[in-house]
Motif scaffolding. Sequence first.
Motif, PDB file in Angstrom:
ATOM      1  N   LEU A 131       9.476  -2.572  -6.360  1.00 33.93           N
ATOM      2  CA  LEU A 131       9.468  -1.340  -5.591  1.00 33.93           C
ATOM      3  C   LEU A 131       8.922  -0.238  -6.487  1.00 33.93           C
ATOM      4  O   LEU A 131       9.443   0.011  -7.573  1.00 33.93           O
ATOM      5  CB  LEU A 131      10.881  -1.009  -5.119  1.00 33.93           C
ATOM      6  N   VAL A 132       7.854   0.392  -6.032  1.00 34.27           N
ATOM      7  CA  VAL A 132       7.192   1.450  -6.793  1.00 34.27           C
ATOM      8  C   VAL A 132       7.383   2.746  -6.015  1.00 34.27           C
ATOM      9  O   VAL A 132       6.818   2.920  -4.939  1.00 34.27           O
ATOM     10  CB  VAL A 132       5.680   1.147  -6.972  1.00 34.27           C
ATOM     11  N   ALA A 190       5.911   4.150   9.619  1.00 38.21           N
ATOM     12  CA  ALA A 190       5.337   4.340   8.278  1.00 38.21           C
ATOM     13  C   ALA A 190       3.981   5.004   8.422  1.00 38.21           C
ATOM     14  O   ALA A 190       3.263   4.781   9.402  1.00 38.21           O
ATOM     15  CB  ALA A 190       5.183   3.000   7.571  1.00 38.21           C
ATOM     16  N   SER A 191       3.631   5.829   7.436  1.00 37.91           N
ATOM     17  CA  SER A 191       2.337   6.510   7.424  1.00 37.91           C
ATOM     18  C   SER A 191       1.687   6.300   6.068  1.00 37.91           C
ATOM     19  O   SER A 191       2.377   6.361   5.042  1.00 37.91           O
ATOM     20  CB  SER A 191       2.514   8.018   7.651  1.00 37.91           C
ATOM     21  N   PRO A 192       0.364   6.070   6.035  1.00 40.79           N
ATOM     22  CA  PRO A 192      -0.310   5.949   4.740  1.00 40.79           C
ATOM     23  C   PRO A 192      -0.092   7.216   3.920  1.00 40.79           C
ATOM     24  O   PRO A 192      -0.056   8.320   4.472  1.00 40.79           O
ATOM     25  CB  PRO A 192      -1.782   5.789   5.115  1.00 40.79           C
ATOM     26  N   ALA A 193       0.068   7.045   2.620  1.00 35.31           N
ATOM     27  CA  ALA A 193       0.275   8.201   1.742  1.00 35.31           C
ATOM     28  C   ALA A 193      -0.997   9.027   1.686  1.00 35.31           C
ATOM     29  O   ALA A 193      -2.097   8.477   1.675  1.00 35.31           O
ATOM     30  CB  ALA A 193       0.670   7.754   0.346  1.00 35.31           C
ATOM     31  N   VAL A 213       6.596   8.884  -1.600  1.00 39.23           N
ATOM     32  CA  VAL A 213       5.432   7.997  -1.614  1.00 39.23           C
ATOM     33  C   VAL A 213       5.837   6.745  -2.383  1.00 39.23           C
ATOM     34  O   VAL A 213       6.327   6.827  -3.509  1.00 39.23           O
ATOM     35  CB  VAL A 213       4.218   8.687  -2.274  1.00 39.23           C
ATOM     36  N   HIS A 214       5.666   5.588  -1.745  1.00 38.48           N
ATOM     37  CA  HIS A 214       6.108   4.351  -2.389  1.00 38.48           C
ATOM     38  C   HIS A 214       5.250   3.171  -1.957  1.00 38.48           C
ATOM     39  O   HIS A 214       4.450   3.248  -1.032  1.00 38.48           O
ATOM     40  CB  HIS A 214       7.588   4.087  -2.097  1.00 38.48           C
ATOM     41  N   GLY A 262       0.839  -1.198   0.000  1.00 33.75           N
ATOM     42  CA  GLY A 262       0.000   0.000   0.000  1.00 33.75           C
ATOM     43  C   GLY A 262       0.868   1.240   0.000  1.00 33.75           C
ATOM     44  O   GLY A 262       1.959   1.254   0.582  1.00 33.75           O
ATOM     45  N   LEU A 263       0.403   2.283  -0.656  1.00 31.32           N
ATOM     46  CA  LEU A 263       1.180   3.520  -0.741  1.00 31.32           C
ATOM     47  C   LEU A 263       1.382   4.110   0.653  1.00 31.32           C
ATOM     48  O   LEU A 263       0.431   4.231   1.424  1.00 31.32           O
ATOM     49  CB  LEU A 263       0.472   4.541  -1.632  1.00 31.32           C
TER      50      LEU A 263
END
Length: 136
Positions: A84-85, A132-135, A107-108, A65-66
Amino acid sequence: MTRYAIAIAGLLLVTALQNAAQAQQAPAAPLQSIKRTPLQKFDVPGTSYETVIALAEVVPSASIGLHTHSGPESGYVLEGEMVLVVQGQPDKLVKAGESYLVPAGAVHDGKSGPRGAKVIATYIVEKGKPLASPAP
């Protein structure tokens, strides 16, 4: 027992059985696609950052998830593979024995292959902030 009491008892029994059947049919909670196990944590001297080294395990054929991190993330793939995006960069296939770097705040996402992925990840994050935090 009166007929009225028997009818009430029967109604309560039917209601209880229906509730039990519905509880069994309720959808299961979604599986978490990534499990991060912290292995070591230490302060970055002279800064408001800390380093977290973790084992990240991604289930097979899943997207994390982003999300973002307040500092850079680097990792080494122990097992499996993932794509890896990173927004603004071409997608990168990272296989066992290879490493990667995600810039601070980027953002990845990570998408695991059919065998999943196991990664030693190093996060440098601001103290007191989530790993980590959601985008947005």
